[in-house]
Scaffold this motif. Structure first.
Motif, PDB file in Angstrom:
ATOM      1  N   GLU A 112      12.092-113.475 -68.801  1.00  0.00           N
ATOM      2  CA  GLU A 112      12.323-114.280 -69.994  1.00  0.00           C
ATOM      3  C   GLU A 112      11.605-115.605 -69.799  1.00  0.00           C
ATOM      4  OE1 GLU A 112      15.131-112.945 -68.418  1.00  0.00           O
ATOM      5  OE2 GLU A 112      15.256-111.275 -69.820  1.00  0.00           O
ATOM      6  N   VAL A 113      11.093-116.125 -70.875  1.00  0.00           N
ATOM      7  CA  VAL A 113      10.415-117.422 -70.807  1.00  0.00           C
ATOM      8  C   VAL A 113      10.794-118.221 -72.049  1.00  0.00           C
ATOM      9  CG1 VAL A 113       8.299-116.401 -71.827  1.00  0.00           C
ATOM     10  CG2 VAL A 113       8.154-118.571 -70.582  1.00  0.00           C
ATOM     11  N   ARG A 114      10.977-119.514 -71.849  1.00  0.00           N
ATOM     12  CA  ARG A 114      11.299-120.383 -72.984  1.00  0.00           C
ATOM     13  C   ARG A 114      10.225-120.233 -74.057  1.00  0.00           C
ATOM     14  NH1 ARG A 114      15.013-124.573 -73.089  1.00  0.00           N
ATOM     15  NH2 ARG A 114      15.955-124.487 -71.048  1.00  0.00           N
ATOM     16  N   ALA A 115      10.674-120.080 -75.296  1.00  0.00           N
ATOM     17  CA  ALA A 115       9.729-119.821 -76.384  1.00  0.00           C
ATOM     18  C   ALA A 115       8.705-120.953 -76.525  1.00  0.00           C
ATOM     19  CB  ALA A 115      10.497-119.614 -77.682  1.00  0.00           C
ATOM     20  N   ASP A 116       9.076-122.180 -76.099  1.00  0.00           N
ATOM     21  CA  ASP A 116       8.133-123.295 -76.254  1.00  0.00           C
ATOM     22  C   ASP A 116       7.386-123.629 -74.952  1.00  0.00           C
ATOM     23  OD1 ASP A 116      10.167-124.354 -74.771  1.00  0.00           O
ATOM     24  OD2 ASP A 116      10.675-125.975 -76.168  1.00  0.00           O
ATOM     25  N   ASN A 117       7.482-122.742 -73.964  1.00  0.00           N
ATOM     26  CA  ASN A 117       6.776-122.985 -72.692  1.00  0.00           C
ATOM     27  C   ASN A 117       5.397-122.323 -72.754  1.00  0.00           C
ATOM     28  OD1 ASN A 117       5.930-123.341 -70.074  1.00  0.00           O
ATOM     29  ND2 ASN A 117       7.854-122.677 -69.128  1.00  0.00           N
ATOM     30  N   GLY A 133      10.550-108.770 -76.824  1.00  0.00           N
ATOM     31  CA  GLY A 133      11.752-109.153 -77.561  1.00  0.00           C
ATOM     32  C   GLY A 133      11.964-110.654 -77.591  1.00  0.00           C
ATOM     33  N   HIS A 134      13.026-111.027 -78.286  1.00  0.00           N
ATOM     34  CA  HIS A 134      13.369-112.437 -78.468  1.00  0.00           C
ATOM     35  C   HIS A 134      14.862-112.574 -78.205  1.00  0.00           C
ATOM     36  CE1 HIS A 134      14.464-115.959 -81.055  1.00  0.00           C
ATOM     37  NE2 HIS A 134      13.399-116.447 -80.443  1.00  0.00           N
ATOM     38  N   ALA A 135      15.262-113.644 -77.537  1.00  0.00           N
ATOM     39  CA  ALA A 135      16.691-113.855 -77.279  1.00  0.00           C
ATOM     40  C   ALA A 135      17.056-115.260 -77.752  1.00  0.00           C
ATOM     41  CB  ALA A 135      16.981-113.693 -75.788  1.00  0.00           C
ATOM     42  N   ALA A 136      17.751-115.319 -78.870  1.00  0.00           N
ATOM     43  CA  ALA A 136      18.140-116.617 -79.433  1.00  0.00           C
ATOM     44  C   ALA A 136      19.233-117.227 -78.561  1.00  0.00           C
ATOM     45  CB  ALA A 136      18.638-116.442 -80.858  1.00  0.00           C
ATOM     46  N   GLY A 137      19.119-118.535 -78.278  1.00  0.00           N
ATOM     47  CA  GLY A 137      20.144-119.253 -77.514  1.00  0.00           C
ATOM     48  C   GLY A 137      20.323-118.732 -76.096  1.00  0.00           C
ATOM     49  N   TYR A 138      19.259-118.237 -75.517  1.00  0.00           N
ATOM     50  CA  TYR A 138      19.340-117.597 -74.195  1.00  0.00           C
ATOM     51  C   TYR A 138      19.666-118.596 -73.081  1.00  0.00           C
ATOM     52  CZ  TYR A 138      17.730-115.115 -70.046  1.00  0.00           C
ATOM     53  OH  TYR A 138      17.660-114.541 -68.812  1.00  0.00           O
ATOM     54  N   TYR A 139      19.139-119.802 -73.195  1.00  0.00           N
ATOM     55  CA  TYR A 139      19.302-120.778 -72.107  1.00  0.00           C
ATOM     56  C   TYR A 139      20.569-121.613 -72.277  1.00  0.00           C
ATOM     57  CZ  TYR A 139      14.652-119.372 -70.720  1.00  0.00           C
ATOM     58  OH  TYR A 139      13.583-118.619 -70.306  1.00  0.00           O
ATOM     59  N   GLU A 140      21.017-122.207 -71.152  1.00  0.00           N
ATOM     60  CA  GLU A 140      22.257-123.001 -71.146  1.00  0.00           C
ATOM     61  C   GLU A 140      22.235-124.102 -72.210  1.00  0.00           C
ATOM     62  OE1 GLU A 140      23.095-122.540 -66.342  1.00  0.00           O
ATOM     63  OE2 GLU A 140      22.455-124.482 -67.126  1.00  0.00           O
ATOM     64  N   ASP A 141      21.045-124.659 -72.458  1.00  0.00           N
ATOM     65  CA  ASP A 141      20.956-125.743 -73.446  1.00  0.00           C
ATOM     66  C   ASP A 141      20.696-125.216 -74.863  1.00  0.00           C
ATOM     67  OD1 ASP A 141      18.370-124.864 -73.392  1.00  0.00           O
ATOM     68  OD2 ASP A 141      17.492-126.745 -72.704  1.00  0.00           O
ATOM     69  N   ASP A 144      15.721-120.903 -77.023  1.00  0.00           N
ATOM     70  CA  ASP A 144      15.399-119.485 -77.220  1.00  0.00           C
ATOM     71  C   ASP A 144      14.421-118.991 -76.158  1.00  0.00           C
ATOM     72  OD1 ASP A 144      16.861-119.788 -79.481  1.00  0.00           O
ATOM     73  OD2 ASP A 144      15.176-119.596 -80.884  1.00  0.00           O
ATOM     74  N   ALA A 145      14.454-117.693 -75.922  1.00  0.00           N
ATOM     75  CA  ALA A 145      13.517-117.087 -74.959  1.00  0.00           C
ATOM     76  C   ALA A 145      12.748-115.949 -75.616  1.00  0.00           C
ATOM     77  CB  ALA A 145      14.296-116.533 -73.766  1.00  0.00           C
ATOM     78  N   TRP A 146      11.531-115.752 -75.115  1.00  0.00           N
ATOM     79  CA  TRP A 146      10.818-114.494 -75.342  1.00  0.00           C
ATOM     80  C   TRP A 146      11.067-113.611 -74.131  1.00  0.00           C
ATOM     81  CZ3 TRP A 146       9.351-113.875 -80.037  1.00  0.00           C
ATOM     82  CH2 TRP A 146       8.749-114.894 -80.774  1.00  0.00           C
ATOM     83  N   ARG A 147      11.180-112.315 -74.376  1.00  0.00           N
ATOM     84  CA  ARG A 147      11.239-111.363 -73.264  1.00  0.00           C
ATOM     85  C   ARG A 147       9.874-110.708 -73.131  1.00  0.00           C
ATOM     86  NH1 ARG A 147      16.617-110.855 -72.118  1.00  0.00           N
ATOM     87  NH2 ARG A 147      18.023-110.933 -73.914  1.00  0.00           N
ATOM     88  N   TYR A 148       9.442-110.589 -71.883  1.00  0.00           N
ATOM     89  CA  TYR A 148       8.137-109.977 -71.597  1.00  0.00           C
ATOM     90  C   TYR A 148       8.299-108.852 -70.585  1.00  0.00           C
ATOM     91  CZ  TYR A 148       5.126-113.297 -74.027  1.00  0.00           C
ATOM     92  OH  TYR A 148       4.469-114.017 -74.998  1.00  0.00           O
ATOM     93  N   GLU A 149       7.358-107.917 -70.619  1.00  0.00           N
ATOM     94  CA  GLU A 149       7.365-106.806 -69.660  1.00  0.00           C
ATOM     95  C   GLU A 149       5.930-106.469 -69.265  1.00  0.00           C
ATOM     96  OE1 GLU A 149       9.723-102.754 -69.675  1.00  0.00           O
ATOM     97  OE2 GLU A 149       7.901-102.551 -70.881  1.00  0.00           O
TER      98      GLU A 149
END
Ligand SMILES: CC(C)(COP(=O)(O)OP(=O)(O)OC[C@H]1O[C@@H](n2cnc3c(N)ncnc32)[C@H](O)[C@@H]1OP(=O)(O)O)[C@@H](O)C(=O)NCCC(=O)NCCS
Length: 157
Positions: A112-117, A133-141, A144-149
């Motif tokens: 997972e990587v921060r969507a704005d990184n 994929g995408h994970a909304a609100g994935y991080y403690e703060d 959002d994250a993107w999922r990569y493979e």
């Protein structure tokens, strides 16, 4: 290509101070604590890799998680020292993490990587990762994250 004298190796107890300091500098949330790094050093289900030059100069690290009976490894974290960025150290850590996962019979690496990184996203996409994929609100703060493979080559392929 990383600088010629960069070595990727397993983290040791003597790396703990550097690991914690780099974590503090690199991430504003979801940081690994010293105790977590310490546990991962002895764990079968985690590997902490370190990029260094010579015995002492610490350039960066990557943390990979494995699960029993899962063919998918997870790149939990990767970071390089500010002064060492843009020289291929991150790519070398990522290569080493993938080779390790391959040796442990994993068919894929996920992360997972921060969507704005954008810098990290570029690194992953250049190295053949595909957005899955995408994970909304994935991080403690709440970030959002993107999922990569990335599918890892089969042995002998
Ligand atoms: C993301 C991160 C790990 C990348 O590490 P890095 O060591 O800079 O990675 P690399 O040097 O391999 O690649 C970065 C850039 O350097 C360039 N580069 C690679 N090798 C190079 C070389 N030998 N000489 C000059 N530039 C080089 C790459 O083309 C890349 O350029 P781009 O950003 O325009 O695509 C680093 O920026 C970092 O620690 N960021 C903070 C923590 C973080 O966000 N981690 C990711 C969490 S998911």
């Amino acid at each position: 290509m990383p600088p010629a004298n960069v070595r990727i190796r397993s983290a040791e107890l003597s790396d703990l101070d550097d690991l914690v300091a780099l974590e503090q500098h690199s991430f504003s949330s979801d940081r690994l604590s010293r105790a977590q790094f310490r546990r991962h050093l002895d764990s079968d289900s985690a590997k902490v890799l370190v990029a260094s030059t010579g015995p002492h100069r610490f350039l960066g690290n990557a943390v990979v998680f494995f699960r029993k009976r899962s063919g998918v490894a997870r790149l939990y974290s990767i970071a390089t020292h500010h002064a060492a960025r843009g020289q291929g150290v991150g790519s070398a850590l990522l290569d080493a993490a993938e080779q390790l996962a391959h040796r442990r019979h994993c068919r894929a690496m996920r992360l997972e990587v921060r969507a704005d990184n954008h810098g990290a996203v570029r690194l992953y996409e250049r190295q053949g990762y595909r957005r899955i994929g995408h994970a909304a609100g994935y991080y403690e703060d709440g970030g959002d994250a993107w999922r990569y493979e990335k599918l890892l080559a089969r042995p002998g392929a």
